[in-house]
Design a protein around this motif. Structure first.
Motif, PDB file in Angstrom:
ATOM      1  N   ALA A 128       7.191   4.780  18.611  1.00 56.16           N
ATOM      2  CA  ALA A 128       7.531   3.941  20.068  1.00 56.16           C
ATOM      3  C   ALA A 128       8.855   3.109  19.862  1.00 56.16           C
ATOM      4  O   ALA A 128       9.171   2.654  18.656  1.00 56.16           O
ATOM      5  CB  ALA A 128       6.355   2.987  19.964  1.00 56.16           C
ATOM      6  N   GLN A 129       9.574   3.004  21.101  1.00 57.63           N
ATOM      7  CA  GLN A 129      10.644   2.300  20.903  1.00 57.63           C
ATOM      8  C   GLN A 129      10.667   1.601  22.354  1.00 57.63           C
ATOM      9  O   GLN A 129      10.459   2.255  23.631  1.00 57.63           O
ATOM     10  CB  GLN A 129      11.934   3.016  20.931  1.00 57.63           C
ATOM     11  N   TRP A 130      10.653   0.352  22.418  1.00 56.98           N
ATOM     12  CA  TRP A 130      10.550  -0.526  23.765  1.00 56.98           C
ATOM     13  C   TRP A 130      12.132  -1.061  23.811  1.00 56.98           C
ATOM     14  O   TRP A 130      12.495  -1.630  23.005  1.00 56.98           O
ATOM     15  CB  TRP A 130       9.467  -1.455  23.366  1.00 56.98           C
ATOM     16  N   ASP A 131      12.074  -1.379  25.036  1.00 57.07           N
ATOM     17  CA  ASP A 131      13.327  -2.229  25.489  1.00 57.07           C
ATOM     18  C   ASP A 131      12.562  -3.427  26.432  1.00 57.07           C
ATOM     19  O   ASP A 131      12.012  -3.086  27.393  1.00 57.07           O
ATOM     20  CB  ASP A 131      14.155  -1.413  26.431  1.00 57.07           C
ATOM     21  N   LEU A 132      12.901  -4.550  26.047  1.00 55.48           N
ATOM     22  CA  LEU A 132      12.038  -5.760  26.412  1.00 55.48           C
ATOM     23  C   LEU A 132      13.534  -6.450  27.187  1.00 55.48           C
ATOM     24  O   LEU A 132      14.389  -7.118  26.400  1.00 55.48           O
ATOM     25  CB  LEU A 132      11.451  -6.807  25.691  1.00 55.48           C
ATOM     26  N   SER A 133      13.608  -6.726  28.391  1.00 55.93           N
ATOM     27  CA  SER A 133      14.785  -7.425  28.877  1.00 55.93           C
ATOM     28  C   SER A 133      14.278  -8.412  30.009  1.00 55.93           C
ATOM     29  O   SER A 133      13.308  -8.500  30.532  1.00 55.93           O
ATOM     30  CB  SER A 133      15.767  -6.683  29.803  1.00 55.93           C
ATOM     31  N   PHE A 134      15.077  -9.500  29.936  1.00 56.39           N
ATOM     32  CA  PHE A 134      14.956 -10.687  30.824  1.00 56.39           C
ATOM     33  C   PHE A 134      16.216 -11.150  31.451  1.00 56.39           C
ATOM     34  O   PHE A 134      17.490 -11.190  30.692  1.00 56.39           O
ATOM     35  CB  PHE A 134      14.653 -11.813  30.003  1.00 56.39           C
ATOM     36  N   SER A 135      16.476 -11.347  32.746  1.00 54.04           N
ATOM     37  CA  SER A 135      17.777 -11.570  33.249  1.00 54.04           C
ATOM     38  C   SER A 135      17.613 -12.315  34.582  1.00 54.04           C
ATOM     39  O   SER A 135      16.503 -12.698  35.149  1.00 54.04           O
ATOM     40  CB  SER A 135      18.424 -10.008  33.833  1.00 54.04           C
TER      41      SER A 135
END
Length: 213
Positions: A19-26
């Motif tokens: 598993a590889q996750w990208d968590l982003s906030f903008s």
């Protein structure tokens, strides 16, 4: 929303990669053209320098979780919130106010260009739209409306430290809603008789951070 979550879980279970996750906030600005909203205000409440132009800016906030199915493909769930408002004088001592927020969740598929210390992502998706609108002439009246929308995105991530990336992106959206109404009333353009909707095409730029896990 349950259907979107089921799709994500399906892709995860079908994948043999770790598993590889990208968590982003903008956060950023959208420049949107909403003809019905513009004409509703300009013909009844605005004048002179207060007229709404063809494209009006609005602030937006977003959070997103993307699951990488491979090094070059990911599927993500975005929650985006658009906030827009307009205020003008309404006769001696009076004030006209209209404001709304549009929740824009979307299921998005991405093509990824990976690199050493960076990555580029290009994607598109679709999802429902949920609007809450408040209009104040003498008293405040609340309205709500639903719809759907499409989004195209391009963004770049640059490594700042381990697992922590700076994010810059651009997007284009097309959102369609029903007529703005509540149980007692539907908002209508006084000059044309057209019922107000919040259909819009928009172009945006945003900045944020990404955590790659």
């Amino acid at each position: 929303m349950k259907r979107i979550c089921t799709i994500i879980i399906f892709f995860m279970s079908a994948n043999n990669l770790s598993a590889q996750w990208d968590l982003s906030f903008s956060m950023g600005l959208d420049f949107k053209s909403s003809p019905s909203f513009r004409d509703y205000i300009n013909t009844s409440f605005a004048s002179g320098n207060n007229l709404i132009p063809s494209f009006k800016s609005a602030v937006r906030f977003s959070g997103e979780a993307d699951y990488k199915l491979s090094n070059t493909f990911a599927i993500g769930l975005e929650y985006d919130l658009l906030i827009d408002s307009y205020t003008a004088s309404n006769g001696p001592g009076g004030l006209y106010e209209i404001a709304y927020n549009m929740q824009r969740p979307s299921l998005i598929a991405y093509y990824i260009v990976p690199g050493s210390g960076y990555q580029f992502k290009f994607g598109g998706g679709v999802g429902p739209r949920f609007v809450s609108l408040s209009e104040r002439i003498i008293t405040s009246t609340e309205y709500s409306v639903n719809g759907y929308g499409f989004v195209l995105k391009a963004e770049g991530n640059t490594l700042l430290s381990k697992n922590f990336y700076a994010l810059i992106g651009i997007n284009m959206r097309y959102d369609v809603t029903q007529n703005v109404s509540n149980d007692q009333n539907t908002l209508v353009n006084r000059s044309t008789g057209e019922m107000l909707n919040l259909n819009a095409i928009s172009f945006g730029i945003y900045l944020g951070v990404t955590f790659i896990l």
